[in-house]
Scaffold this motif. Structure first.
Motif, PDB file in Angstrom:
ATOM      1  N   ALA A  21       0.727  -1.375  -0.089  1.00 49.61           N
ATOM      2  CA  ALA A  21      -0.059   0.049  -0.007  1.00 49.61           C
ATOM      3  C   ALA A  21       0.849   1.267  -0.050  1.00 49.61           C
ATOM      4  O   ALA A  21       0.465   2.120  -0.812  1.00 49.61           O
ATOM      5  N   ARG A  22       2.028   1.283   0.701  1.00 53.72           N
ATOM      6  CA  ARG A  22       2.850   2.370   0.946  1.00 53.72           C
ATOM      7  C   ARG A  22       3.609   2.511  -0.655  1.00 53.72           C
ATOM      8  O   ARG A  22       3.742   3.549  -1.006  1.00 53.72           O
ATOM      9  N   ILE A  23       4.224   1.584  -0.936  1.00 54.24           N
ATOM     10  CA  ILE A  23       5.061   1.765  -2.156  1.00 54.24           C
ATOM     11  C   ILE A  23       4.285   2.029  -3.534  1.00 54.24           C
ATOM     12  O   ILE A  23       4.569   2.500  -4.389  1.00 54.24           O
ATOM     13  N   ALA A  24       2.913   1.315  -3.697  1.00 53.96           N
ATOM     14  CA  ALA A  24       2.473   1.634  -4.744  1.00 53.96           C
ATOM     15  C   ALA A  24       1.291   2.786  -4.882  1.00 53.96           C
ATOM     16  O   ALA A  24       0.653   3.308  -6.050  1.00 53.96           O
ATOM     17  N   ASP A  25       1.600   3.483  -3.663  1.00 57.88           N
ATOM     18  CA  ASP A  25       0.813   5.068  -3.702  1.00 57.88           C
ATOM     19  C   ASP A  25       1.269   5.685  -4.576  1.00 57.88           C
ATOM     20  O   ASP A  25       2.486   6.058  -4.702  1.00 57.88           O
ATOM     21  N   LYS A  26       0.493   6.489  -5.315  1.00 55.02           N
ATOM     22  CA  LYS A  26       0.954   7.551  -6.471  1.00 55.02           C
ATOM     23  C   LYS A  26       2.038   8.293  -5.744  1.00 55.02           C
ATOM     24  O   LYS A  26       3.154   8.702  -6.302  1.00 55.02           O
ATOM     25  N   TRP A  27       1.852   9.211  -4.521  1.00 55.66           N
ATOM     26  CA  TRP A  27       2.601  10.285  -4.116  1.00 55.66           C
ATOM     27  C   TRP A  27       3.812   9.632  -3.536  1.00 55.66           C
ATOM     28  O   TRP A  27       4.807  10.157  -3.859  1.00 55.66           O
ATOM     29  N   SER A  28       3.789   8.434  -2.993  1.00 52.82           N
ATOM     30  CA  SER A  28       5.167   7.726  -2.645  1.00 52.82           C
ATOM     31  C   SER A  28       5.927   7.393  -3.840  1.00 52.82           C
ATOM     32  O   SER A  28       7.287   7.793  -3.773  1.00 52.82           O
ATOM     33  N   MET A  29       5.370   7.023  -4.799  1.00 51.06           N
ATOM     34  CA  MET A  29       6.241   6.745  -6.271  1.00 51.06           C
ATOM     35  C   MET A  29       6.962   8.010  -6.530  1.00 51.06           C
ATOM     36  O   MET A  29       8.037   7.986  -6.822  1.00 51.06           O
ATOM     37  N   LEU A  30       6.147   9.074  -6.636  1.00 52.54           N
ATOM     38  CA  LEU A  30       6.609  10.325  -7.175  1.00 52.54           C
ATOM     39  C   LEU A  30       7.555  11.002  -6.139  1.00 52.54           C
ATOM     40  O   LEU A  30       8.840  11.570  -6.679  1.00 52.54           O
ATOM     41  N   VAL A  31       7.500  10.907  -5.079  1.00 53.62           N
ATOM     42  CA  VAL A  31       8.521  11.254  -4.002  1.00 53.62           C
ATOM     43  C   VAL A  31       9.689  10.387  -4.099  1.00 53.62           C
ATOM     44  O   VAL A  31      10.791  11.135  -4.151  1.00 53.62           O
ATOM     45  N   VAL A  32       9.622   9.318  -4.136  1.00 55.75           N
ATOM     46  CA  VAL A  32      10.946   8.487  -4.404  1.00 55.75           C
ATOM     47  C   VAL A  32      11.644   8.868  -5.505  1.00 55.75           C
ATOM     48  O   VAL A  32      12.661   8.835  -5.856  1.00 55.75           O
ATOM     49  N   THR A  33      10.944   8.999  -6.625  1.00 57.98           N
ATOM     50  CA  THR A  33      11.504   9.549  -8.106  1.00 57.98           C
ATOM     51  C   THR A  33      12.041  10.754  -7.751  1.00 57.98           C
ATOM     52  O   THR A  33      13.233  10.858  -8.391  1.00 57.98           O
ATOM     53  N   ALA A  34      11.446  11.794  -7.071  1.00 55.33           N
ATOM     54  CA  ALA A  34      12.367  13.114  -6.865  1.00 55.33           C
ATOM     55  C   ALA A  34      13.448  12.961  -6.110  1.00 55.33           C
ATOM     56  O   ALA A  34      14.256  13.741  -6.281  1.00 55.33           O
ATOM     57  N   LEU A  35      13.604  12.117  -5.100  1.00 53.60           N
ATOM     58  CA  LEU A  35      14.763  11.976  -4.206  1.00 53.60           C
ATOM     59  C   LEU A  35      15.654  10.914  -5.094  1.00 53.60           C
ATOM     60  O   LEU A  35      16.915  10.878  -4.481  1.00 53.60           O
ATOM     61  N   GLU A  36      15.674  10.529  -6.216  1.00 59.06           N
ATOM     62  CA  GLU A  36      16.684   9.544  -6.670  1.00 59.06           C
ATOM     63  C   GLU A  36      17.939  10.335  -7.000  1.00 59.06           C
ATOM     64  O   GLU A  36      18.954   9.830  -6.918  1.00 59.06           O
ATOM     65  N   PRO A  37      17.601  11.439  -7.441  1.00 56.30           N
ATOM     66  CA  PRO A  37      19.077  12.428  -7.628  1.00 56.30           C
ATOM     67  C   PRO A  37      19.828  12.577  -6.509  1.00 56.30           C
ATOM     68  O   PRO A  37      21.067  12.977  -6.563  1.00 56.30           O
ATOM     69  N   GLY A  38      19.018  12.765  -5.245  1.00 59.27           N
ATOM     70  CA  GLY A  38      19.820  13.262  -4.104  1.00 59.27           C
ATOM     71  C   GLY A  38      18.933  14.006  -3.140  1.00 59.27           C
ATOM     72  O   GLY A  38      17.949  13.805  -3.079  1.00 59.27           O
ATOM     73  N   THR A  58       3.719  16.040   3.481  1.00 59.46           N
ATOM     74  CA  THR A  58       4.286  15.678   5.042  1.00 59.46           C
ATOM     75  C   THR A  58       3.895  14.271   5.278  1.00 59.46           C
ATOM     76  O   THR A  58       4.809  13.547   5.775  1.00 59.46           O
ATOM     77  N   GLN A  59       2.479  13.861   4.896  1.00 60.94           N
ATOM     78  CA  GLN A  59       2.217  12.630   5.329  1.00 60.94           C
ATOM     79  C   GLN A  59       2.912  11.607   4.600  1.00 60.94           C
ATOM     80  O   GLN A  59       3.251  10.481   5.202  1.00 60.94           O
ATOM     81  N   THR A  60       3.086  11.544   3.197  1.00 58.54           N
ATOM     82  CA  THR A  60       3.968  10.952   2.392  1.00 58.54           C
ATOM     83  C   THR A  60       5.400  10.528   3.002  1.00 58.54           C
ATOM     84  O   THR A  60       5.859   9.400   3.255  1.00 58.54           O
ATOM     85  N   LEU A  61       6.233  11.601   3.277  1.00 59.63           N
ATOM     86  CA  LEU A  61       7.496  11.732   3.856  1.00 59.63           C
ATOM     87  C   LEU A  61       7.581  10.938   5.038  1.00 59.63           C
ATOM     88  O   LEU A  61       8.363  10.254   5.392  1.00 59.63           O
ATOM     89  N   ARG A  62       6.307  11.182   6.020  1.00 55.87           N
ATOM     90  CA  ARG A  62       6.543  10.536   7.370  1.00 55.87           C
ATOM     91  C   ARG A  62       6.316   9.249   7.259  1.00 55.87           C
ATOM     92  O   ARG A  62       6.892   8.107   7.851  1.00 55.87           O
ATOM     93  N   GLY A  63       5.301   8.706   6.468  1.00 49.28           N
ATOM     94  CA  GLY A  63       5.174   7.184   5.951  1.00 49.28           C
ATOM     95  C   GLY A  63       6.249   6.623   5.419  1.00 49.28           C
ATOM     96  O   GLY A  63       6.832   5.364   5.842  1.00 49.28           O
ATOM     97  N   LEU A  64       7.051   7.206   4.640  1.00 50.78           N
ATOM     98  CA  LEU A  64       8.254   6.636   3.974  1.00 50.78           C
ATOM     99  C   LEU A  64       9.509   6.567   5.063  1.00 50.78           C
ATOM    100  O   LEU A  64      10.253   5.618   5.113  1.00 50.78           O
ATOM    101  N   GLU A  65       9.479   7.677   5.696  1.00 52.09           N
ATOM    102  CA  GLU A  65      10.547   7.724   6.875  1.00 52.09           C
ATOM    103  C   GLU A  65      10.247   6.395   8.003  1.00 52.09           C
ATOM    104  O   GLU A  65      10.967   5.735   8.289  1.00 52.09           O
ATOM    105  N   ARG A  66       9.017   6.325   8.391  1.00 55.09           N
ATOM    106  CA  ARG A  66       8.622   5.201   9.291  1.00 55.09           C
ATOM    107  C   ARG A  66       9.210   3.832   8.293  1.00 55.09           C
ATOM    108  O   ARG A  66       9.340   2.769   9.303  1.00 55.09           O
ATOM    109  N   ASP A  67       8.655   3.538   7.179  1.00 56.24           N
ATOM    110  CA  ASP A  67       9.061   2.433   6.771  1.00 56.24           C
ATOM    111  C   ASP A  67      10.557   2.203   6.456  1.00 56.24           C
ATOM    112  O   ASP A  67      10.884   1.241   5.659  1.00 56.24           O
ATOM    113  N   GLY A  68      11.438   3.385   6.651  1.00 55.73           N
ATOM    114  CA  GLY A  68      12.733   3.003   6.599  1.00 55.73           C
ATOM    115  C   GLY A  68      13.265   3.553   5.118  1.00 55.73           C
ATOM    116  O   GLY A  68      14.229   2.983   4.652  1.00 55.73           O
ATOM    117  N   LEU A  69      12.471   4.045   4.463  1.00 57.05           N
ATOM    118  CA  LEU A  69      12.808   4.209   2.962  1.00 57.05           C
ATOM    119  C   LEU A  69      13.408   5.661   2.653  1.00 57.05           C
ATOM    120  O   LEU A  69      14.221   6.054   1.843  1.00 57.05           O
TER     121      LEU A  69
END
Length: 134
Positions: A21-38, A58-69
């Motif tokens: 549910a976390r990694i298939a979320d649209k916003w999670s995928m876009l934030v991960v893509t945006a952070l790929e360069p650094g 904010t919610q997306t970043l908190r969830g990604l941080e909680r999951d160790g991503l």
């Protein structure tokens, strides 16, 4: 569909569903893509991920941080400077996200065509017909 680890994502109680549910979320995928360069600051992420609200970022970043991503680093400045970086786990996910993003770009025209074809069909009334089982 149990795996070697004993987890079965097809089982409603399997904890991998939370990860999916976390990694298939649209916003999670876009934030991960945006952070790929650094590493990026919150305000830069908000500019890079067009359409995301401050609350959703904010919610997306908190969830990604909680999951160790994602790692969040706050610096004691006025105002506080906060930076986000993909962790090694997040970097491993970014490979899969990049593949999905590339698939979406490569196939968007086919998806648009399929949607137009579907939308042009006459409306079906009633529930779908169940398939016969052998």
């Amino acid at each position: 569909m149990e795996t070697k680890s004993g987890y079965d994502p097809m089982n409603a109680l399997c904890p991998t569903r939370q990860v999916l549910a976390r990694i298939a979320d649209k916003w999670s995928m876009l934030v991960v893509t945006a952070l790929e360069p650094g590493t990026k600051r919150f305000s830069q992420l908000r500019r890079d991920v067009d359409g995301i609200t401050q609350k959703m970022l904010t919610q997306t970043l908190r969830g990604l941080e909680r999951d160790g991503l994602v790692t969040r680093t706050a610096y004691p400045t006025v105002p506080v400077t906060v930076e986000y970086t993909l962790t090694p786990l997040g970097r491993s996910l970014s490979v899969a996200v990049d593949a999905i993003r590339a698939w979406a770009i490569d196939n968007i025209e086919d998806v648009h065509g399929a949607r137009a074809e579907y939308d042009a069909r006459p409306a079906v009334v009633g529930p779908p017909t169940p398939m016969a089982t052998a």
